[in-house]
Design a protein around this motif. Structure first.
Motif, PDB file in Angstrom:
ATOM      1  N   LEU A  52       1.019  -1.362  -0.134  1.00  0.00           N
ATOM      2  CA  LEU A  52      -0.105  -0.060   0.062  1.00  0.00           C
ATOM      3  C   LEU A  52       1.070   1.197  -0.002  1.00  0.00           C
ATOM      4  O   LEU A  52       0.630   2.394  -0.831  1.00  0.00           O
ATOM      5  N   ALA A  53       2.057   1.262   0.772  1.00  0.00           N
ATOM      6  CA  ALA A  53       2.824   2.564   0.795  1.00  0.00           C
ATOM      7  C   ALA A  53       3.686   2.685  -0.373  1.00  0.00           C
ATOM      8  O   ALA A  53       3.785   3.778  -0.869  1.00  0.00           O
ATOM      9  N   GLN A  54       3.750   1.603  -1.402  1.00  0.00           N
ATOM     10  CA  GLN A  54       4.505   1.635  -2.656  1.00  0.00           C
ATOM     11  C   GLN A  54       3.439   2.066  -3.772  1.00  0.00           C
ATOM     12  O   GLN A  54       3.781   2.152  -4.768  1.00  0.00           O
ATOM     13  N   GLY A  55       2.091   1.830  -3.432  1.00  0.00           N
ATOM     14  CA  GLY A  55       1.242   1.972  -4.595  1.00  0.00           C
ATOM     15  C   GLY A  55       0.827   0.783  -5.345  1.00  0.00           C
ATOM     16  O   GLY A  55       0.581   1.046  -6.325  1.00  0.00           O
ATOM     17  N   PHE A  56       1.169  -0.391  -4.721  1.00  0.00           N
ATOM     18  CA  PHE A  56       1.101  -1.686  -5.395  1.00  0.00           C
ATOM     19  C   PHE A  56      -0.338  -2.167  -5.040  1.00  0.00           C
ATOM     20  O   PHE A  56      -0.934  -1.737  -4.138  1.00  0.00           O
ATOM     21  N   ASN A  57      -0.832  -3.097  -5.911  1.00  0.00           N
ATOM     22  CA  ASN A  57      -2.374  -3.707  -5.619  1.00  0.00           C
ATOM     23  C   ASN A  57      -1.986  -4.968  -4.665  1.00  0.00           C
ATOM     24  O   ASN A  57      -1.461  -5.872  -5.106  1.00  0.00           O
ATOM     25  N   PRO A  58      -2.433  -4.922  -3.327  1.00  0.00           N
ATOM     26  CA  PRO A  58      -2.422  -5.979  -2.338  1.00  0.00           C
ATOM     27  C   PRO A  58      -3.240  -7.101  -2.586  1.00  0.00           C
ATOM     28  O   PRO A  58      -2.971  -8.174  -2.228  1.00  0.00           O
ATOM     29  N   ALA A  59      -4.022  -6.951  -3.826  1.00  0.00           N
ATOM     30  CA  ALA A  59      -4.694  -8.096  -4.366  1.00  0.00           C
ATOM     31  C   ALA A  59      -4.069  -8.829  -5.512  1.00  0.00           C
ATOM     32  O   ALA A  59      -4.655  -9.776  -6.328  1.00  0.00           O
ATOM     33  N   ASP A  60      -3.025  -8.188  -6.059  1.00  0.00           N
ATOM     34  CA  ASP A  60      -2.490  -8.743  -7.259  1.00  0.00           C
ATOM     35  C   ASP A  60      -1.171  -9.675  -7.035  1.00  0.00           C
ATOM     36  O   ASP A  60       0.053  -8.855  -6.532  1.00  0.00           O
ATOM     37  N   PRO A  61      -1.195 -10.768  -7.359  1.00  0.00           N
ATOM     38  CA  PRO A  61      -0.099 -11.643  -6.836  1.00  0.00           C
ATOM     39  C   PRO A  61       1.024 -11.434  -7.908  1.00  0.00           C
ATOM     40  O   PRO A  61       2.250 -11.710  -7.689  1.00  0.00           O
ATOM     41  N   ALA A  62       1.024 -10.872  -9.136  1.00  0.00           N
ATOM     42  CA  ALA A  62       1.953 -10.647 -10.184  1.00  0.00           C
ATOM     43  C   ALA A  62       2.834  -9.349  -9.870  1.00  0.00           C
ATOM     44  O   ALA A  62       3.847  -9.177 -10.286  1.00  0.00           O
ATOM     45  N   ASP A  63       2.359  -8.581  -8.962  1.00  0.00           N
ATOM     46  CA  ASP A  63       3.189  -7.423  -8.775  1.00  0.00           C
ATOM     47  C   ASP A  63       4.525  -7.436  -8.060  1.00  0.00           C
ATOM     48  O   ASP A  63       5.373  -6.883  -8.075  1.00  0.00           O
ATOM     49  N   GLY A  64       4.602  -8.619  -7.250  1.00  0.00           N
ATOM     50  CA  GLY A  64       5.997  -9.006  -6.570  1.00  0.00           C
ATOM     51  C   GLY A  64       7.021  -9.501  -7.530  1.00  0.00           C
ATOM     52  O   GLY A  64       8.171  -9.015  -7.384  1.00  0.00           O
ATOM     53  N   ALA A  65       6.801  -9.931  -8.628  1.00  0.00           N
ATOM     54  CA  ALA A  65       7.615 -10.580  -9.673  1.00  0.00           C
ATOM     55  C   ALA A  65       7.911  -9.218 -10.572  1.00  0.00           C
ATOM     56  O   ALA A  65       9.148  -9.551 -11.223  1.00  0.00           O
ATOM     57  N   ALA A  66       7.167  -8.337 -10.665  1.00  0.00           N
ATOM     58  CA  ALA A  66       7.373  -7.238 -11.473  1.00  0.00           C
ATOM     59  C   ALA A  66       8.586  -6.371 -10.933  1.00  0.00           C
ATOM     60  O   ALA A  66       9.064  -6.389  -9.921  1.00  0.00           O
TER      61      ALA A  66
END
Length: 161
Positions: A52-66
């Motif tokens: 949340l602090a970095q503006g990512f979607n906490p429901a998107d499992p793909a943003d960790g590997a991005a």
């Protein structure tokens, strides 16, 4: 794990989970109901509060590997070392600087406020701290001297965000 208040107190038989919700005054038994949830609900390796602090979607499992800043480090790896996933100059990396003449140098890039330990091993099983690098307020690149002879054939840097 996170703990979250989910409702009023409950009551029931001793030694068992209280199955009956308390319909009386709020928290009459001073035992509200809580639920536990994973801090990383989408399983991408990044905690909810950091996403949340970095503006990512906490429901998107793909943003960790991005790799949001294109620096070669995944968002998950940047989270692990507390670097800025939106700033390509804020990275943690270890590269061979020079091999010859001795001693060899390893080039270590550290993000701001991140300490690290340079470690050596002869087996890749047991690691020995060779040098501790304290945190600094700004990102930096360090050239670390490592012996080319001796008992350590392998080297690594371990970040301590």
């Amino acid at each position: 794990r996170l703990i979250r208040f989910t409702g009023s107190g409950r009551y029931g038989s001793a030694g068992l989970y209280p199955s009956t919700p308390d319909g009386g005054p709020a928290d009459r038994y001073a035992g509200p109901t809580f639920a536990f949830s994973d801090a990383d609900a989408d399983g991408d390796g990044m905690p909810l509060d950091w996403e949340l602090a970095q503006g990512f979607n906490p429901a998107d499992p793909a943003d960790g590997a991005a790799d949001s800043d294109g620096d070669g480090s995944s968002n998950r790896d940047e989270c692990a070392v507390a670097s800025n996933p939106r700033d390509p100059s804020s990275a943690f990396s270890l590269h061979l600087g020079t091999l010859s003449p001795a001693p060899a140098t390893l080039r270590l890039a550290l993000p701001a406020n991140c300490s690290a330990a340079l470690q050596g091993s002869d087996s890749l099983i047991f690691w020995e701290d060779l040098q501790n690098i304290p945190a600094a307020p700004a990102a930096r690149v360090l050239d670390l001297a490592v012996p080319t002879t001796g008992r350590h054939a392998y080297f690594r840097a371990v970040a301590n965000p």
